[in-house]
Write a protein that holds these residues in place. Structure first.
Motif, PDB file in Angstrom:
ATOM      1  N   LYS B 440     -18.827  -9.086  33.900  1.00  0.00           N
ATOM      2  CA  LYS B 440     -18.278  -9.149  35.251  1.00  0.00           C
ATOM      3  C   LYS B 440     -18.194  -7.738  35.822  1.00  0.00           C
ATOM      4  CE  LYS B 440     -15.813 -13.475  35.285  1.00  0.00           C
ATOM      5  NZ  LYS B 440     -16.647 -14.105  36.277  1.00  0.00           N
ATOM      6  N   ARG B 441     -18.363  -7.651  37.139  1.00  0.00           N
ATOM      7  CA  ARG B 441     -18.419  -6.352  37.807  1.00  0.00           C
ATOM      8  C   ARG B 441     -17.160  -5.523  37.540  1.00  0.00           C
ATOM      9  NH1 ARG B 441     -21.427  -3.959  42.052  1.00  0.00           N
ATOM     10  NH2 ARG B 441     -22.994  -5.554  41.762  1.00  0.00           N
ATOM     11  N   ALA B 442     -16.006  -6.198  37.509  1.00  0.00           N
ATOM     12  CA  ALA B 442     -14.755  -5.476  37.306  1.00  0.00           C
ATOM     13  C   ALA B 442     -14.757  -4.734  35.967  1.00  0.00           C
ATOM     14  CB  ALA B 442     -13.575  -6.438  37.368  1.00  0.00           C
ATOM     15  N   GLU B 443     -15.459  -5.272  34.980  1.00  0.00           N
ATOM     16  CA  GLU B 443     -15.470  -4.641  33.661  1.00  0.00           C
ATOM     17  C   GLU B 443     -16.289  -3.359  33.658  1.00  0.00           C
ATOM     18  OE1 GLU B 443     -16.593  -7.306  30.565  1.00  0.00           O
ATOM     19  OE2 GLU B 443     -15.305  -8.886  31.351  1.00  0.00           O
ATOM     20  N   PHE B 444     -17.126  -3.173  34.665  1.00  0.00           N
ATOM     21  CA  PHE B 444     -17.997  -2.005  34.670  1.00  0.00           C
ATOM     22  C   PHE B 444     -17.237  -0.723  34.963  1.00  0.00           C
ATOM     23  CE2 PHE B 444     -21.068  -5.049  34.153  1.00  0.00           C
ATOM     24  CZ  PHE B 444     -22.270  -4.453  33.870  1.00  0.00           C
ATOM     25  N   ARG B 445     -16.007  -0.846  35.469  1.00  0.00           N
ATOM     26  CA  ARG B 445     -15.213   0.355  35.687  1.00  0.00           C
ATOM     27  C   ARG B 445     -14.736   0.891  34.350  1.00  0.00           C
ATOM     28  NH1 ARG B 445     -10.609  -0.043  38.510  1.00  0.00           N
ATOM     29  NH2 ARG B 445     -10.752   2.122  38.986  1.00  0.00           N
TER      30      ARG B 445
END
Lengths: 248, 509
Positions: B440-445
């Motif tokens: 998920k995109r949020a995990e890429f932070r």
């Protein structure tokens, strides 16, 4: 008329068999409730129907199309809405619907009209310019449902569509599903809220350990149990062996 | 330790942090070994020779030494500050256990103290890990008192954390919770790149010889210095008094900031929690509803990229490195300084490939609705092509004017650079498809970069293509050799669709 969904001898094993020689037929235009305790194999079955999981063996036909031999043709006919809404937090509902319409190749004007119709029907029209990241669980669920309906699927598969919805939102979703079946679409849903299945479903299937225990109209299930006044909850608990009395 | 005390809370944070490190090590054990071996190699190959060399050099407190030490420490401070501004904004937003902590009887000020002490500690450890391979051999071989440099690093970490907090909270008050996060990310990139841009100033403005450093050293004896300016150099050289003064000043600064802003922290944090939901104004932009799956996916990816502040700050950082490079290249091309052009074309190719790699890594691997994509009646190749197209568009927009002007000024170099940029972008895009790690995109932070293998592959292939570009720009037939090396590397690491699917299934287990 061709059946909406035919499943024959379906098997899927992870560490243990999740779906075990399952046979199931859903008729065109009916609302079919697939019930079962946690871990019964409902979601695994529906994920295989949606083309998200490859079965070990068996046959899946959607309106006569072999979903395993021609998944793209089968996918054109159906929509899948899981219990966790498949959304992009940083897109607005309208942008999300634009994307989903693009995936299914819906003609531009049709997609535009249908988006407005669905968002209005689900009470999201005023929110069409807000990003989904700030939405409540119910709003996200409704946006995902609008996405599932944007390409006017003939078969709509919903996994726990009413979980987490407040009474108003649940009513909107139920009304929408009833309208879709009246318009000729077929709906398969799983739910743990047995009253929903009892009131809405044309037919009910109960699954446990990956096998279909029984199916039919509520009256058929009552007749099988020999109790004409039994509630679906009584029948369900009896069939799945979960009817032990709770201590006083 | 008394439950609820600052130390108890700090121990809790450190335990969580340590378990996070262990979990990451468990996920990717090889990268831990690569890091350890790299540190050992740098220590042996650079640190030890430097220590041996420094044995013969006696450093005294002179105006030049003072200015040099102050400037180096200011650079380290600015790099640390760039980290803390973003980290401070994150503390306000990353809810984690903040709701639990704020609903407990522990004071918000204590929570703030612990959270920011954790940031300072993290900064200190990261910079120590980078500078340690040089500092430790120098201290052990040549000047043992110089181990005090780690104390000075701690001082800077504490001071930078306090300043980062003040900056983040000032932005919070001035521009609101939502924009703070975006601006903080961008600001951290700008501060990080600031030092590089300053060092490039002479080159940009046409002075080829010399450097900012040599100018500074020449001017140092004439700079009027206050007595306090000598404290950092003295502390670095192991003067306990100077180190104690600096440490006391940093801790006092940290404490003052805590006392001053602690009360506001809980209120700001609560506001930030609701900001995600409320601060985005409803803007009903027209949407196209045209073009099918490819166009819809490209539009979706471009929108998500443009709305991702953390991603944009990372990309901006690389663009900031690219622009001076392009400027110098074009200036040399305009001045017919043909000797300098091939190196510039090679560097431009390499940096362009890195920007394309960052973007394609995000577009290919970050997917919030993989099931939606999987159940759509569209071939997976269409999605991949669309995701790569979306990643390459910003790079193309950035590079097209540069390459066009370069081709007009020096057609051979321009064509070579264009071919190199296209090749390296495509190669890095393919690597990111072959070695994608869907999440998920949020995990890429949190995960930020891709796997060490794909990062290494991108660097090697990018370097080979950049070398080929440089040689081609110089008219050398040898350009074919690095080009072949890049091709062979790509063939060696290539994955078929079936292999990608198998790797994804294995990762999902």
């Amino acid at each position: 008329m061709t059946d909406a969904l035919v499943i024959k001898g379906l098997n899927k094993t992870f560490r243990a068999p999740a779906v075990d020689d399952l046979n199931l037929t859903v008729r065109s235009g009916e609302l079919y409730a697939l019930l079962g305790p946690n871990g019964a194999g409902k979601t695994t079955t529906l994920r295989m129907v949606a083309g998200l999981l490859k079965p070990d063996s068996g046959v899946i036909e959607i309106f006569g199309v072999d979903a395993l031999a021609d998944p793209t043709a089968a996918k054109r006919l159906l929509a899948w809405a899981p219990d966790e809404p498949m959304l992009y937090d940083r897109l607005t509902p309208l942008e999300y619907l634009e994307f989903v319409a693009g995936l299914w190749g819906v003609e531009a004007q049709t997609a535009r009209d249908r988006s407005e119709e669905l968002l209005r029907m689900l009470g999201l029209w005023e929110e069409r310019g807000r990003r989904c990241e700030g939405f409540s669980r119910g709003m996200k669920q409704k946006t995902a449902l609008a996405g599932a309906l944007i390409h006017d699927p003939k078969l709509l598969i919903l996994d726990e569509p009413l979980t987490g919805l407040d009474a108003g939102a649940a009513r909107q979703v139920k009304d929408l599903l009833s309208a879709r079946t009246r318009a000729g679409a077929t709906v398969i849903l799983t739910t743990h809220i047995l009253e929903v299945a009892e009131r809405m479903a044309d037919r009910i299937g109960i699954i446990q350990h990956g096998r279909l225990l029984t199916e039919g109209r509520l009256e058929d299930l009552r007749a099988q149990a020999g109790d004409g006044a039994a509630t679906l909850e009584d029948l369900f608990l009896d069939l799945t062996g979960q009817d032990q009395a709770t201590p006083a | 330790m008394r439950p609820g005390s600052t130390l108890w809370l700090l121990a809790h944070e450190m335990r969580l942090g340590w378990r996070g490190v262990l979990a990451r090590r468990g996920e990717n054990r090889r990268s831990g070994w690569v890091a350890l071996i790299s540190v050992a190699l740098v220590t042996l190959l650079a640190g030890v020779p430097l220590g041996l060399m420094m044995r013969r050099i006696e450093i005294t407190v002179t105006p030049t030494g003072i200015v040099l030490a102050d400037v180096v420490l200011a650079v380290i401070f600015s790099l640390m500050l760039s980290q803390t501004v973003a980290a401070a904004a994150d503390v306000l937003y990353d809810r984690g256990d903040l709701d639990l902590l704020f609903s407990s009887p522990i004071s918000p000020r204590k929570v703030l103290t612990v959270r920011f002490a954790a940031i300072a500690l993290n900064l200190f450890l990261v910079f120590s890990a980078f500078l340690g391979p040089f500092l430790v051999p120098i201290a052990l071989i040549a000047h043992p008192p110089w181990l005090a440099a780690f104390g000075v690093l701690a001082v800077i970490a504490v001071a930078a954390t306090a300043c980062g907090l003040v900056l983040a909270m000032a932005m919070f008050a001035a521009i609101g919770p939502r924009r703070t996060r975006t601006i903080a990310q961008v600001l951290s990139a700008l501060i990080g790149a600031g030092f590089f841009l300053v060092t490039q100033a002479r080159t940009l403005f046409g002075h080829a010889a010399g450097s900012v450093w040599s100018d500074l050293m020449a001017a140092a004896p004439a700079i009027p210095l206050p007595p306090a300016a000598a404290l950092p150099l003295k502390a670095l050289m192991g003067d306990p008094g100077a180190l104690a003064i600096l440490l006391a000043a940093a801790v006092a600064m940290f404490a003052c900031v805590n006392v001053w802003l602690g009360g506001r922290f809980a209120a700001d944090s609560a506001a930030a929690g609701g900001a995600e939901a409320s601060a985005v104004k409803a803007r009903t932009r027209p949407v196209a509803f045209t073009g099918g799956a490819f166009a819809a996916t490209v539009r979706k990816e471009l929108r998500l990229m443009a709305r991702d502040a953390a991603l944009m700050s990372q990309v901006m950082l690389r663009v900031l490195y690219l622009l001076p490079l392009a400027f110098v290249l074009l200036r040399n091309a305009g001045a017919r300084e043909t000797l300098a052009l091939p190196g510039g074309a090679a560097a431009l190719t390499f940096v362009a490939g890195q920007v394309a790699a960052s973007l394609s890594w995000i577009t290919v691997s970050a997917e919030d609705a993989p099931d939606l994509i999987a159940c759509a009646p569209t071939p997976v190749s269409t999605f991949r092509q669309a995701k790569l197209a979306a990643a390459f568009m910003p790079v193309a927009i950035l590079l097209t004017p540069i390459l066009a002007v370069l081709t007009m000024l020096s057609p051979g170099v321009g064509l070579a650079a264009t071919a190199g940029c296209v090749a390296t972008a495509l190669a890095n895009g393919l690597i990111n498809i072959w070695y994608q790690r869907p999440a998920k995109r949020a995990e890429f932070r949190r995960r930020r970069g891709s796997s060490w293998f794909s990062t290494l592959a991108e660097l090697l292939v990018g370097a080979a293509i950049a070398t080929a570009t440089g040689l081609a720009a110089a008219g050398q037939p040898w350009a074919v050799i690095p080009a072949l090396v890049a091709g062979v590397l790509l063939l060696a690491i290539r994955r078929t669709d079936a292999q990608i699917a198998q790797a994804l299934r294995a990762a999902a287990r």
